[in-house]
Design an enzyme around this catalytic site. Structure first.
Site, PDB file in Angstrom:
ATOM      1  N   GLU A  76       0.781  -1.230  -0.173  1.00 49.14           N
ATOM      2  CA  GLU A  76      -0.249  -0.145  -0.088  1.00 49.14           C
ATOM      3  C   GLU A  76       0.930   1.560   0.240  1.00 49.14           C
ATOM      4  O   GLU A  76       2.138   1.558   1.075  1.00 49.14           O
ATOM      5  CB  GLU A  76      -1.348  -0.736   0.898  1.00 49.14           C
ATOM      6  CG  GLU A  76      -2.057   1.429   1.388  1.00 49.14           C
ATOM      7  CD  GLU A  76      -2.640   1.685   0.290  1.00 49.14           C
ATOM      8  OE1 GLU A  76      -3.294   0.043  -0.156  1.00 49.14           O
ATOM      9  OE2 GLU A  76      -2.954   2.375  -0.157  1.00 49.14           O
ATOM     10  N   THR A 108      -6.770   2.448  -4.946  1.00 50.54           N
ATOM     11  CA  THR A 108      -5.946   1.323  -5.424  1.00 50.54           C
ATOM     12  C   THR A 108      -6.940   0.477  -6.640  1.00 50.54           C
ATOM     13  O   THR A 108      -5.874  -0.890  -6.765  1.00 50.54           O
ATOM     14  CB  THR A 108      -6.329   0.386  -3.655  1.00 50.54           C
ATOM     15  OG1 THR A 108      -5.823   1.207  -2.995  1.00 50.54           O
ATOM     16  CG2 THR A 108      -6.018  -0.909  -3.468  1.00 50.54           C
ATOM     17  N   HIS A 148      -1.157   3.424   5.013  1.00 49.37           N
ATOM     18  CA  HIS A 148      -1.862   4.611   4.155  1.00 49.37           C
ATOM     19  C   HIS A 148      -2.689   5.431   4.969  1.00 49.37           C
ATOM     20  O   HIS A 148      -1.856   5.305   6.492  1.00 49.37           O
ATOM     21  CB  HIS A 148      -3.739   3.016   4.029  1.00 49.37           C
ATOM     22  CG  HIS A 148      -4.225   4.049   3.232  1.00 49.37           C
ATOM     23  ND1 HIS A 148      -5.121   4.990   3.411  1.00 49.37           N
ATOM     24  CD2 HIS A 148      -4.810   3.745   2.151  1.00 49.37           C
ATOM     25  CE1 HIS A 148      -6.244   5.028   1.916  1.00 49.37           C
ATOM     26  NE2 HIS A 148      -5.723   4.938   1.657  1.00 49.37           N
ATOM     27  N   ASP A 181       0.996   0.087  -5.257  1.00 49.02           N
ATOM     28  CA  ASP A 181      -0.136   0.690  -5.866  1.00 49.02           C
ATOM     29  C   ASP A 181      -0.009   1.986  -6.851  1.00 49.02           C
ATOM     30  O   ASP A 181      -0.607   2.320  -7.648  1.00 49.02           O
ATOM     31  CB  ASP A 181      -0.622   0.690  -5.468  1.00 49.02           C
ATOM     32  CG  ASP A 181      -1.360   1.630  -3.676  1.00 49.02           C
ATOM     33  OD1 ASP A 181      -0.670   1.708  -3.206  1.00 49.02           O
ATOM     34  OD2 ASP A 181      -2.413   1.245  -3.553  1.00 49.02           O
ATOM     35  N   HIS A 182       0.331   2.843  -5.779  1.00 48.36           N
ATOM     36  CA  HIS A 182       0.520   4.980  -6.311  1.00 48.36           C
ATOM     37  C   HIS A 182       1.311   5.410  -5.197  1.00 48.36           C
ATOM     38  O   HIS A 182       1.276   4.522  -4.072  1.00 48.36           O
ATOM     39  CB  HIS A 182      -1.023   4.694  -6.058  1.00 48.36           C
ATOM     40  CG  HIS A 182      -1.905   4.756  -4.926  1.00 48.36           C
ATOM     41  ND1 HIS A 182      -1.696   5.314  -3.642  1.00 48.36           N
ATOM     42  CD2 HIS A 182      -2.258   3.410  -4.704  1.00 48.36           C
ATOM     43  CE1 HIS A 182      -2.310   4.606  -3.029  1.00 48.36           C
ATOM     44  NE2 HIS A 182      -3.205   3.041  -3.202  1.00 48.36           N
TER      45      HIS A 182
HETATM   46  C1  GP9 Z   1      -9.553   0.210   0.699  1.00 52.23           C
HETATM   47  C2  GP9 Z   1      -8.309  -0.238   0.473  1.00 52.23           C
HETATM   48  C3  GP9 Z   1      -7.240   1.631   0.639  1.00 52.23           C
HETATM   49  O1  GP9 Z   1      -9.615  -1.185   0.778  1.00 52.23           O
HETATM   50  O2  GP9 Z   1      -7.431  -0.597  -0.263  1.00 52.23           O
HETATM   51  O3  GP9 Z   1      -7.292   2.142  -0.546  1.00 52.23           O
HETATM   52  P1  GP9 Z   1      -6.700   3.592  -1.423  1.00 52.23           P
HETATM   53  O4  GP9 Z   1      -7.159   4.129  -0.600  1.00 52.23           O
HETATM   54  O5  GP9 Z   1      -5.964   3.275  -1.370  1.00 52.23           O
HETATM   55  O6  GP9 Z   1      -7.646   3.345  -2.867  1.00 52.23           O
HETATM   56 MN    MN Z   2      -4.222   2.457  -2.276  1.00 51.35          MN
END
Ligand code: GP9
Ligand code: MN
Length: 429
Positions: free
Chosen positions: A38, A83, A202, A261-262
């Site tokens: 993440e 995500t 996150h 992911d980002h």
């Molecule tokens: C939520 C998680 C976060 O289930 O995958 O998503 P994001 O905020 O990073 O898009």
């Molecule tokens: Mn994410």
């Protein structure tokens, strides 16, 4: 209509990169363990804070050329879907939308996604594991369109108060509780394609007291300062997970894929980031900061150490297909096999910017990568590539907005995914 899809197919056919014979089928029938990091940006790799490595475990994989290959010029290609966009890109080799999340607004479209292809071609069972509610990002709907067999959301995990922070389950208990689920998948007939989505690293990057094992940075911007602490927590959780995989005999014969992911640090934090990077965060520097890790380990295939090819999330699906011995040519995919000699080494961002080895196109301006200077007179080749990227993105939007894969049959044996066959919930798995 079916003519529109023909135009798309003409394009992806031309862009297609033929498999490299050295790697084709090298992972055939192997279990796949795909690990989502993440909000993890590549600048964390080998970064030292207060004289210490922030992510010693991931760094050890990066520098392990026996087993792993680390792509240090791999970029995320996500937009507002974050995500969800990363998942979408990697399983479909399609871009998300320029606004909103395809997972949500195109959640009932027809897809020919990796889980479905692997099932139909090689009898794989696919499973996603994630310690958040199944409805987040509309996963419980779109996964059915993609042919995800099992979705272990938070209802399958022990979510005691002390194990939860921010969006959901903390990464350490998440990985620990995922091991028995992987063991169960391993006992079934046929190989598995598993996807483990972490959560603790996150925004706003919070840990409970006593769970920090590195001091925050000291830029004075709390988000940036804590970012290193949750990255360390994620790194520790991975170290434990790898040890458990080895103990349970799940590591040896599995493909391991790790990706970011980002970004985690947005442009709102440029002041603090300029302190961290020790340079001004210009638009070009910011574009370069969109690198996220991609690490791949295939049993029986020697790692390459650090691979410098320019690659992005859309390139992952064709790469995996070729490793499994499935030719990706018949599918409509915008990325190209990273291991192919014909891999197309330009990386489009969703907003039309793109990165190449020698130059970058960021917010309408071409830059020389070496000097960082704007290129006043871009060559025809540069302009052609810019136009190609825009064309590619417009074709992608036609596919999504027109739900065009409805009209496309990859082969005679292809069975369109029937979402009504999938059920996610405790009693049904
Ligand atoms: C939520 C998680 C976060 O289930 O995958 O998503 P994001 O905020 O990073 O898009
Ligand atoms: Mn994410």
């Amino acid at each position: 209509s079916s003519e529109d899809i023909d135009e798309v197919k003409d394009y992806t056919d031309k862009k297609f990169a033929a498999p490299n014979a050295e790697y084709f089928g090298k992972a055939k029938g192997k279990n796949i363990i795909k690990i989502h990091l993440e909000s993890f940006q590549s600048f964390l790799i080998d970064y030292k804070l207060h004289g210490e490595e922030v992510t010693p475990f991931l760094n050890s994989l990066v520098h392990d050329d026996q087993d792993f290959t680390y792509y240090d010029n791999f970029f995320h290609q996500t937009e507002q879907g974050k995500t969800a966009d990363a998942e979408f890109l990697m399983d479909n080799s399609l871009y998300g939308l320029s606004q909103g999340a395809a997972f949500v607004t195109k959640g009932t479209n027809t897809y020919q996604s990796l889980p479905a292809i692997l099932d139909q071609k090689e009898n794989y069972t696919s499973a996603v594991m994630h310690g958040d509610d199944k409805s987040f990002w509309n996963r419980n709907q779109v996964y059915k369109q993609m042919g995800v067999d099992k979705f272990y959301d938070s209802s399958y995990y022990d979510m005691d108060d002390d194990k939860v922070i921010n969006y959901g389950l903390k990464d350490k208990p998440f990985f620990k509780q995922s091991i028995p689920k992987l063991e169960k998948l391993n006992k079934q007939d046929g190989p598995f394609y598993s996807h483990l989505i972490t959560l603790t690293h996150h925004y706003p990057f919070k840990l409970d007291d006593g769970e920090e094992s590195i001091k925050p940075a000291n830029t004075g911007d709390g988000t940036v300062d804590r970012y290193f602490q949750t990255a360390r927590y994620l790194d520790e959780s991975l170290k434990q997970f790898f040890a458990n995989l080895k103990e349970e005999g799940l590591y040896k014969d599995s493909v391991i894929m790790i990706y970011g992911d980002h970004y985690g640090i947005s442009e709102n934090h440029n002041r603090a980031m300029s302190q961290i990077m020790d340079k001004e965060i210009t638009p070009l520097v910011n574009a370069n900061l969109q690198r996220v890790p991609f690490m791949l380990r295939v049993p029986g295939m020697k790692g390459q150490g650090i691979n410098h090819e320019f690659t992005g999330q859309a390139d992952v699906a064709p790469t995996i297909l070729h490793l499994l011995g499935i030719n990706s040519k018949k599918y409509i995919q915008f990325g190209t096999d990273m291991l192919s000699d014909e891999h197309k080494d330009f990386v489009p961002f969703r907003n039309g910017s793109f990165m190449t080895k020698d130059y970058s196109y960021v917010q309408g301006i071409f830059y020389d990568n070496e000097t960082g200077d704007a290129i006043k007179e871009p060559t025809d080749e540069m302009k052609d590539l810019r136009d190609q990227v825009h064309y590619e993105l417009s074709l992608n939007d036609e596919v999504l907005n027109g739900d065009l894969l409805r009209f496309y049959e990859p082969s005679e044996s292809w069975e369109p995914v029937d979402s009504s066959k999938y059920r996610y919930g405790k009693d049904n798995n």
